[in-house]
Motif scaffolding. Structure first.
Motif, mmCIF file in Angstrom:
data_model
loop_
_atom_site.group_PDB
_atom_site.id
_atom_site.type_symbol
_atom_site.label_atom_id
_atom_site.label_comp_id
_atom_site.label_asym_id
_atom_site.label_seq_id
_atom_site.Cartn_x
_atom_site.Cartn_y
_atom_site.Cartn_z
ATOM 1 N N GLU A 43 4.293 -0.953 8.971
ATOM 2 C CA GLU A 43 3.006 -1.644 8.947
ATOM 3 C C GLU A 43 3.030 -2.808 7.981
ATOM 4 O O GLU A 43 2.510 -3.878 8.258
ATOM 5 C CB GLU A 43 1.906 -0.673 8.504
ATOM 6 N N VAL A 44 3.660 -2.600 6.800
ATOM 7 C CA VAL A 44 3.620 -3.628 5.767
ATOM 8 C C VAL A 44 4.652 -4.702 5.982
ATOM 9 O O VAL A 44 4.412 -5.874 5.740
ATOM 10 C CB VAL A 44 3.826 -2.982 4.366
ATOM 11 N N ASN B 283 -3.082 -9.868 3.715
ATOM 12 C CA ASN B 283 -4.429 -9.950 3.146
ATOM 13 C C ASN B 283 -4.758 -8.696 2.357
ATOM 14 O O ASN B 283 -5.404 -8.763 1.299
ATOM 15 C CB ASN B 283 -5.464 -10.151 4.259
ATOM 16 N N LYS B 284 -4.314 -7.561 2.858
ATOM 17 C CA LYS B 284 -4.623 -6.288 2.211
ATOM 18 C C LYS B 284 -3.989 -6.179 0.834
ATOM 19 O O LYS B 284 -4.624 -5.685 -0.105
ATOM 20 C CB LYS B 284 -4.148 -5.142 3.106
ATOM 21 N N VAL B 285 -2.745 -6.639 0.697
ATOM 22 C CA VAL B 285 -2.044 -6.509 -0.595
ATOM 23 C C VAL B 285 -2.239 -7.724 -1.488
ATOM 24 O O VAL B 285 -1.724 -7.770 -2.605
ATOM 25 C CB VAL B 285 -0.535 -6.252 -0.375
ATOM 26 N N GLY B 286 -2.983 -8.734 -1.034
ATOM 27 C CA GLY B 286 -3.314 -9.880 -1.890
ATOM 28 C C GLY B 286 -2.298 -10.990 -1.922
ATOM 29 O O GLY B 286 -2.248 -11.756 -2.885
ATOM 30 N N GLU C 255 -2.579 -9.195 8.533
ATOM 31 C CA GLU C 255 -3.528 -8.192 8.052
ATOM 32 C C GLU C 255 -3.028 -7.521 6.783
ATOM 33 O O GLU C 255 -3.788 -7.334 5.816
ATOM 34 C CB GLU C 255 -3.772 -7.133 9.143
ATOM 35 N N MET C 256 -1.733 -7.164 6.763
ATOM 36 C CA MET C 256 -1.190 -6.498 5.597
ATOM 37 C C MET C 256 -1.063 -7.451 4.406
ATOM 38 O O MET C 256 -1.280 -7.053 3.255
ATOM 39 C CB MET C 256 0.178 -5.879 5.931
#
Length: 355
Positions: free
Chosen positions: A74-75, A100-103, A97-98
């Motif tokens: 996923e990452v 954005n999720k981890v910054g 998406e990932m």
């Protein structure tokens, strides 16, 4: 006759002994066989339990591995084609998406104006006009006190009343400035003599005083912009004047600060960056995006969901940006926030590949 009876008795005793031994032997064999059966059953149960536990642990580990691999997919979604190992060196894929999720954030490399600064350190202080010490005009008896430590007063407010020893008239002690009462040495019934009755300080304005040494003096003058850092606050001001520091090997550059909203305290240590020049460069990037991979410094260039490390040739810099002399083109998008996550991902993938 007697001998014959003795022989018969001896044979009878042997027969009894033999029967007893055989009976003992049979009992012993039965016990041993039974014990052997019990041990075997216990061993069988233990082996069965151990097998079940091992199988459960293996299943548990497999679940964690599946979860880890699923999260990794996923990452990161790595390219795994065997013929592209050289092409994919220092490169990885991360979905939008990932990211954005981890910054993970990006910026565009473009021209910048670098601020040339000199860093100095100093403290905040009040000006002489901002601190007032009040004494009684005439010696006398204090008959009333209207202010205490911590009170906010305005210029002209009544602080105390004193009865003169000579004229026996009552006169008023009023605040000469607006501010906060920081000291009080006046109590009803006391004689004023020559002591300070009240001290009032105004903290609406503070002065940042920075030490400027001879090697810095040529680039520092009145009117220069100063970026002042206090904790996580950034304050901008101009040098009002530069004054000598008595018996010190430096001078003081004084910057006036509006403190009405900041609420800073005198004596606080501050850092100042005096801006002495601006330098325009055709291409620059943020310092926070630079990573060292191997023995080279560079950035990760983004193209879609692909991130490729690119070594750079770097030039001049200021506190935020650094000039790029080679390795990057104007308009290319690079990672400027949390680029260390991409570096860690690539290093982990290389380590797994080596094993």
């Amino acid at each position: 006759m007697t001998r014959q009876r003795q022989n018969m008795g001896s044979e009878y005793l042997k027969e009894l002994t033999m029967k007893a031994f055989n009976k003992y032997l049979i009992i012993t064999i039965i016990i041993l066989c039974g014990t052997s059966g019990i041990v075997t059953a216990q061993e069988h149960d233990q082996v069965h339990d151990s097998h079940n536990k091992a199988e459960h642990m293996q299943n548990h580990q497999d679940e964690h591995i599946d979860e880890l691999e699923h999260g990794k997919d996923e990452v990161h979604e790595h390219e795994e084609a065997e013929g592209d190992e050289h092409e994919n060196e220092n490169k990885t894929r991360i979905s939008k998406e990932m990211a954005n999720k981890v910054g993970i954030e990006t910026a565009v490399a473009t021209q910048k104006v670098l601020r040339q600064t000199i860093t100095s350190y100093g403290t905040l202080s009040t000006g002489a006009e901002q601190l007032s010490h009040m004494r009684a005009r005439f010696s006398g008896l204090i008959i009333a006190v209207n202010a205490s430590i911590g009170d906010t007063v305005r210029r002209g407010d009544l602080l105390a009343e004193v009865e003169s020893n000579e004229s026996l008239k009552t006169y008023k002690v009023k605040a000469p400035i607006s501010g906060t009462v920081v000291q009080r040495h006046a109590n009803t019934g006391e004689v004023t003599k020559d002591q300070v009755l009240f001290s009032i300080a105004n903290f609406d304005t503070l002065w940042a005083e920075f030490r400027i040494y001879p090697a810095q003096r040529e680039k520092v003058s009145a009117g220069k912009l100063v970026e002042i850092t206090s904790g996580d606050r950034l304050i901008e001001g101009e040098i009002s004047h530069i004054i000598p520091a008595l018996d010190k090997p430096y001078q003081l550059a004084r910057v006036k600060i509006d403190n009405r909203q900041l609420g800073l305290s005198p004596g606080l240590l501050v850092e100042g960056r005096v801006v002495f020049g601006d330098l325009a460069v055709p291409l620059a990037i943020e310092k926070g995006g630079i990573q060292d991979v191997g023995s080279q410094a560079g950035v990760f260039i983004q193209e879609g969901d692909s991130y490729q490390f690119t070594p750079l040739m770097l030039g001049r810099s200021d506190d935020l940006y650094v000039e790029v002399l080679g390795g990057l083109q104007d308009g290319q998008r690079y990672v400027n926030r949390n680029s260390y996550l991409i570096k860690a991902d690539i290093e982990k993938s290389e380590a797994e590949h080596d094993h």
